[in-house]
Design a protein around this motif. Sequence first.
Motif, mmCIF file in Angstrom:
data_model
loop_
_atom_site.group_PDB
_atom_site.id
_atom_site.type_symbol
_atom_site.label_atom_id
_atom_site.label_comp_id
_atom_site.label_asym_id
_atom_site.label_seq_id
_atom_site.Cartn_x
_atom_site.Cartn_y
_atom_site.Cartn_z
ATOM 1 N N SER A 183 0.855 -1.178 0.000
ATOM 2 C CA SER A 183 0.000 0.000 0.000
ATOM 3 C C SER A 183 0.893 1.231 0.000
ATOM 4 C CB SER A 183 -0.905 0.015 1.238
ATOM 5 O OG SER A 183 -1.553 1.273 1.375
ATOM 6 N N VAL A 184 0.481 2.269 -0.721
ATOM 7 C CA VAL A 184 1.268 3.508 -0.699
ATOM 8 C C VAL A 184 1.173 4.183 0.656
ATOM 9 C CG1 VAL A 184 1.122 3.869 -3.191
ATOM 10 C CG2 VAL A 184 -0.613 4.903 -1.688
ATOM 11 N N GLY A 185 0.286 3.684 1.518
ATOM 12 C CA GLY A 185 0.221 4.194 2.888
ATOM 13 C C GLY A 185 1.350 3.677 3.753
ATOM 14 N N TYR A 186 1.963 2.567 3.347
ATOM 15 C CA TYR A 186 3.127 2.000 4.035
ATOM 16 C C TYR A 186 4.251 1.885 3.008
ATOM 17 C CZ TYR A 186 0.381 1.054 8.209
ATOM 18 O OH TYR A 186 -0.375 1.201 9.350
ATOM 19 N N ILE A 187 4.815 3.037 2.698
ATOM 20 C CA ILE A 187 5.734 3.135 1.562
ATOM 21 C C ILE A 187 7.041 2.389 1.795
ATOM 22 C CG2 ILE A 187 7.020 5.253 2.103
ATOM 23 C CD1 ILE A 187 5.175 4.547 -1.200
ATOM 24 N N ASN A 188 7.522 2.335 3.029
ATOM 25 C CA ASN A 188 8.762 1.601 3.297
ATOM 26 C C ASN A 188 8.582 0.109 3.024
ATOM 27 O OD1 ASN A 188 10.373 3.783 4.016
ATOM 28 N ND2 ASN A 188 9.766 3.706 6.167
ATOM 29 N N ASP A 189 7.418 -0.422 3.363
ATOM 30 C CA ASP A 189 7.108 -1.814 3.076
ATOM 31 C C ASP A 189 7.089 -2.052 1.569
ATOM 32 O OD1 ASP A 189 5.757 -4.524 3.994
ATOM 33 O OD2 ASP A 189 4.420 -3.687 2.450
ATOM 34 N N PHE A 190 6.490 -1.136 0.822
ATOM 35 C CA PHE A 190 6.448 -1.242 -0.639
ATOM 36 C C PHE A 190 7.847 -1.201 -1.235
ATOM 37 C CE2 PHE A 190 5.739 1.178 -4.775
ATOM 38 C CZ PHE A 190 5.415 0.047 -5.509
ATOM 39 N N MET A 191 8.667 -0.281 -0.781
ATOM 40 C CA MET A 191 10.039 -0.174 -1.298
ATOM 41 C C MET A 191 10.826 -1.457 -1.023
ATOM 42 S SD MET A 191 11.315 3.761 -0.633
ATOM 43 C CE MET A 191 11.210 3.685 1.149
#
Length: 295
Positions: A183-191
């Motif tokens: 989710s773009v709400g949890y950007i570090n997880d996405f990266m």
Amino acid sequence: MAINAKTLNETEFFYGHKACAGCGGSLAVRIALKVLGENAVAVLPAGCMSAVGFNFPQLCFGNNAIISTFAGTASMLTGVEAGLRAQGITDFHAVGFAGDGGTADIGLQALSGAIDRNDDILYICYDNEAYMNTGIQKSSLTPFGARTTTTPAGKNIRGNLRPKKNLFEIVAAHGIPYAATASVGYINDFMRKVEKAKNIRGTKYIHVLAPCPTGWGVKTDETVEIAKEVVDCGLWYLAEYENGEFTLNRRPKEFSDVSAYLKRQSRFKHLTDADIEIITRSRDEKWEFINNSFK
């Protein structure tokens, strides 16, 4: 080195585009390309990101990028990967960016075929939960109850009547080397997941929730907040599939208010308490499955 805001590539590879203010999809594309770097070759079908990123005479990509047919994101990725490999080029990442309709509906056959061949590609679905580029029509990833132009809310029909298709688990059922939700709400997880995927050989799939303020009916400065809230209230989960196992990345100790999440969006304003109870019950049933099946 762990990927984070301090270590992220400062070079911009997706800029000057014409996306709406607060566009979650453009944020997902921008961040993913910064992680993948200048040698990424991007394929985008008809959809929001191709519409806002390829505006003659301006190309908004700092690396090689091409528009595919609506149904052919994964098949064109196959061609890009095979063509570069045939030329002896190895330092590249073939990456596709397709919306929910171009992935779960129109592009599903090509994606399934690419996974079956285990092509060395990364497919990223930016999910804004409707065909936003063509006027906010329902896709199979539109959630239950959502109002779209093809699922209007009235006395007899209260928005979309069907549940959101679980594409993450459908992809995992292929035995894919790596799949993840984000989710773009949890950007570090996405990266972190994009960084992990780029170092895995074979087909990789990341399904990132990317709110559309226009289609969802939220303020343009609320994109990241609403993308975080959907995870916190349990209507979206962060997970990975690898080596035949599902791993949950975030397990809320208790969920935030589902009703508050829904009511702040105009696409859900019509929902009754009974409708919200159906959604909440469906969430609880899903999490019972997750808790029993995911590590």
